[in-house]
Design a protein around this motif. Structure first.
Motif, short mmCIF file in Angstrom:
data_model
loop_
_atom_site.label_atom_id
_atom_site.label_comp_id
_atom_site.label_asym_id
_atom_site.label_seq_id
_atom_site.Cartn_x
_atom_site.Cartn_y
_atom_site.Cartn_z
N VAL A 301 0.48 -0.86 -0.03
CA VAL A 301 -0.09 -0.23 -0.01
C VAL A 301 1.21 1.06 -0.42
CG1 VAL A 301 -1.91 1.08 1.14
CG2 VAL A 301 -2.01 -1.07 0.84
N GLU A 302 1.51 1.48 1.02
CA GLU A 302 2.79 2.26 1.04
C GLU A 302 3.22 2.78 -0.31
OE1 GLU A 302 6.30 3.31 3.96
OE2 GLU A 302 6.23 1.74 3.13
N LYS A 303 4.01 2.34 -0.72
CA LYS A 303 4.78 1.34 -1.86
C LYS A 303 4.08 2.45 -3.39
CE LYS A 303 7.17 -1.67 -5.10
NZ LYS A 303 6.06 -2.29 -6.14
N HIS A 304 3.03 2.09 -3.21
CA HIS A 304 2.21 2.40 -4.28
C HIS A 304 0.81 3.70 -4.32
CE1 HIS A 304 1.98 -1.82 -5.88
NE2 HIS A 304 1.20 -2.21 -4.87
N VAL A 305 0.70 3.96 -3.20
CA VAL A 305 1.49 5.26 -2.64
C VAL A 305 1.71 6.72 -3.45
CG1 VAL A 305 0.31 6.84 -1.11
CG2 VAL A 305 -0.60 5.10 -0.96
N LEU A 306 2.76 6.07 -2.54
CA LEU A 306 4.49 6.66 -3.39
C LEU A 306 4.61 6.88 -4.66
CD1 LEU A 306 6.71 5.59 -0.13
CD2 LEU A 306 5.40 8.37 -0.70
N GLU A 307 4.60 5.69 -5.19
CA GLU A 307 4.16 6.11 -6.47
C GLU A 307 3.08 7.21 -7.67
OE1 GLU A 307 5.12 0.78 -6.98
OE2 GLU A 307 3.32 1.26 -7.58
N SER A 308 2.74 7.21 -6.85
CA SER A 308 1.75 8.18 -7.54
C SER A 308 2.13 9.16 -8.16
CB SER A 308 0.31 8.68 -6.77
OG SER A 308 0.92 9.55 -6.41
N GLY A 309 3.50 9.83 -7.28
CA GLY A 309 4.41 10.85 -7.63
C GLY A 309 3.81 11.87 -7.35
#
Ligand code: GLV
Ligand code: MN
Ligand code: MN
Length: 464
Positions: A301-309
């Motif tokens: 979840v953290e990774k995908h959120v950060l990936e949004s940029g």
């Protein structure tokens, strides 16, 4: 006579909206016959009014006493004993303010000050008083007690509304007991699917929503959940006063936030099932650990959120439950609850989709079953109405209060009321932006400023 003068003065005020004449500083006694006993006064153009800070502060403290945890934290869960006592407290205050009180089938509480034109759609204000475990005493409360004080201030001033004014206390804005946020306002906005879902919803002790509602005196007899629905246009406008729950106003030294939009929230429940077993005897290659699947998903979840940029994308895993919950037992089941939000709905939806893909991938890789991936809610954002933004801006200016336009990253009942009525929100600063924890704090001066802007905005909208 006093009321008539105040009434006509307001018309003049509306006609010259934006013009603030110091020469119009009138005393409260002149219009209403009440002595200016409170400690903070605001000039409503020709209509002077005052906020009773002492009473408001005392009420905030008294309401905080209805809590399942001790001060300074507040915990008030829908239909609990303390929630019922707090509701009684609010209804009593509505009565003291001379409002006519009604409750709907789930306990949304309405206090009405009837206007001179009751045939016109009323103006409404309000918020919630329920509180997540170990939170503070201002979230929501400021928008209910503050709304009542705004009404009291207008009444004391001799102001007479044209459209009726409703103060609403919404049931369960927080998704504590039944996992559904803004339960009362969602239903009010006519959510048929939710009405259906609630018939089969139970809490963590297997108490059904209907049973819990009945124990609090709601859903009695043949009452239907659909009776809570309000038609589009039931209100001409809705304004919610709330603490900012972020640090911007305080950091920038501003008094008022004028909300232009509310970010789009989503919440997801995920369940994994593995084999469990003995923590010593089962060797690592033989494990199908449901707990580690949950842990891995939390990191995803953290990774995908950060990936949004974008800094506007946020994600939180606030609940992880492991079964059987023993230090020497490999978790055979896990339950995880995820909250993700963004001001951009499509970007938020993309994150939800990626979380789903990760849940599938993790379950395969770890040999655990993905028992459920349930999107509890995936709501669109809401825009505040230009007419209400304008009324709030003019009110702030007339009161000489600094303000800025901003978005709300937290959700509010306003997100759902916006489905049936033009909506606006007034934010006030809170200490370091703290919220959803006991350190939450807003000064009475800031609250009082918010109440003044609310009172003046309601006065304008009631005559529009
Ligand atoms: C409201 O309580 C939220 O979580 O935004
Ligand atoms: Mn909250
Ligand atoms: Mn709130």
């Amino acid at each position: 006579m006093a009321q008539r003068r105040a009434f006509f003065s307001l018309f003049i005020l509306l006609a010259v909206a934006g013009v603030h004449g110091d020469s119009t500083m009138k005393t409260m006694e002149k219009f209403s016959g009440y002595p200016p006993e409170s400690d903070d006064a605001g000039d409503l153009g020709s209509l002077s009014f005052s906020v009773d800070n002492n009473s408001l502060e005392r009420q905030i403290d008294e309401l905080a006493g209805f809590s399942d945890t001790s001060a300074p934290s507040v915990t008030r869960i829908i239909y609990s004993k303390n929630d019922i006592l707090a509701r009684r407290y609010i209804k009593n205050l509505m009565g003291i303010s001379g409002l006519s009180v009604r409750e709907d089938a789930v306990g949304n509480i309405f206090g009405r000050w009837e206007g001179s034109h009751p045939e016109l759609a009323p103006v409404a204000t309000g918020s919630h008083i329920d509180a997540i475990p170990y939170s503070g005493k201002y979230d929501g409360v400021v928008g209910v007690l503050g709304a009542l004080e705004a009404i009291n201030a207008l009444k004391r001033s001799g102001f007479q509304p044209k459209r009726s004014l409703d103060v609403i206390m919404f049931t369960s804005e927080e998704p504590t007991r039944f996992g559904i946020s803004c339960l009362g306002s969602r239903l009010m906005a006519g959510d048929e699917a939710l009405a259906q879902l609630l018939l089969g919803t139970v809490d963590s002790h297997n108490i059904s929503f209907i049973e819990a509602a009945r124990s609090a005196g709601y859903m009695m007899g043949q009452q239907e959940l659909s009776s809570v629905f309000l038609d589009h246009g039931s209100y001409s406008s809705f304004v919610e006063l709330h603490i900012e729950q972020g640090p911007i106003l305080e950091e920038e030294g501003l008094s008022i936030g004028i909300v232009t939009a509310i970010a789009a929230p989503a919440s997801i429940k995920v369940d994994f099932e593995g084999n469990g077993g003995h923590a010593g005897a089962v060797l690592m290659p033989s494990r199908n650990d449901a707990g580690l699947a949950a842990a891995e998903l939390a990191l995803a979840v953290e990774k995908h959120v950060l990936e949004s940029g974008s800094l506007d994308t946020v994600g939180t895993v606030g609940i992880i439950e492991l079964h059987p919950g023993a230090v020497n037992s490999i978790p055979s089941k896990s339950h995880i609850e995820i909250d993700t939000r963004d001001i951009d709905e499509e970007r938020r939806n993309a994150v939800v989709e990626k979380i789903h893909q990760s849940a599938v991938k993790i379950s395969k890789a770890r040999g655990v079953k993905l028992l459920g991936f349930h999107i509890v809610n995936q709501d669109p954002p809401a825009l505040a109405a230009e007419s209400i933004i304008a009324a709030m801006s003019v009110a702030s200016k007339q009161l000489n209060l600094s303000s800025k336009r901003m978005i709300s990253r937290a959700y509010h009942d306003s997100l759902f009321v916006a489905r049936i009525s033009p909506m606006g929100m007034i934010f006030i600063p809170c200490y370091k932006g703290y919220s959803h924890k006991p350190e939450e704090y807003a000064s009475i001066e800031n609250i009082s400023n918010g109440v003044k802007v609310l009172a003046l905005t309601l006065a304008k909208l009631s005559h529009s």
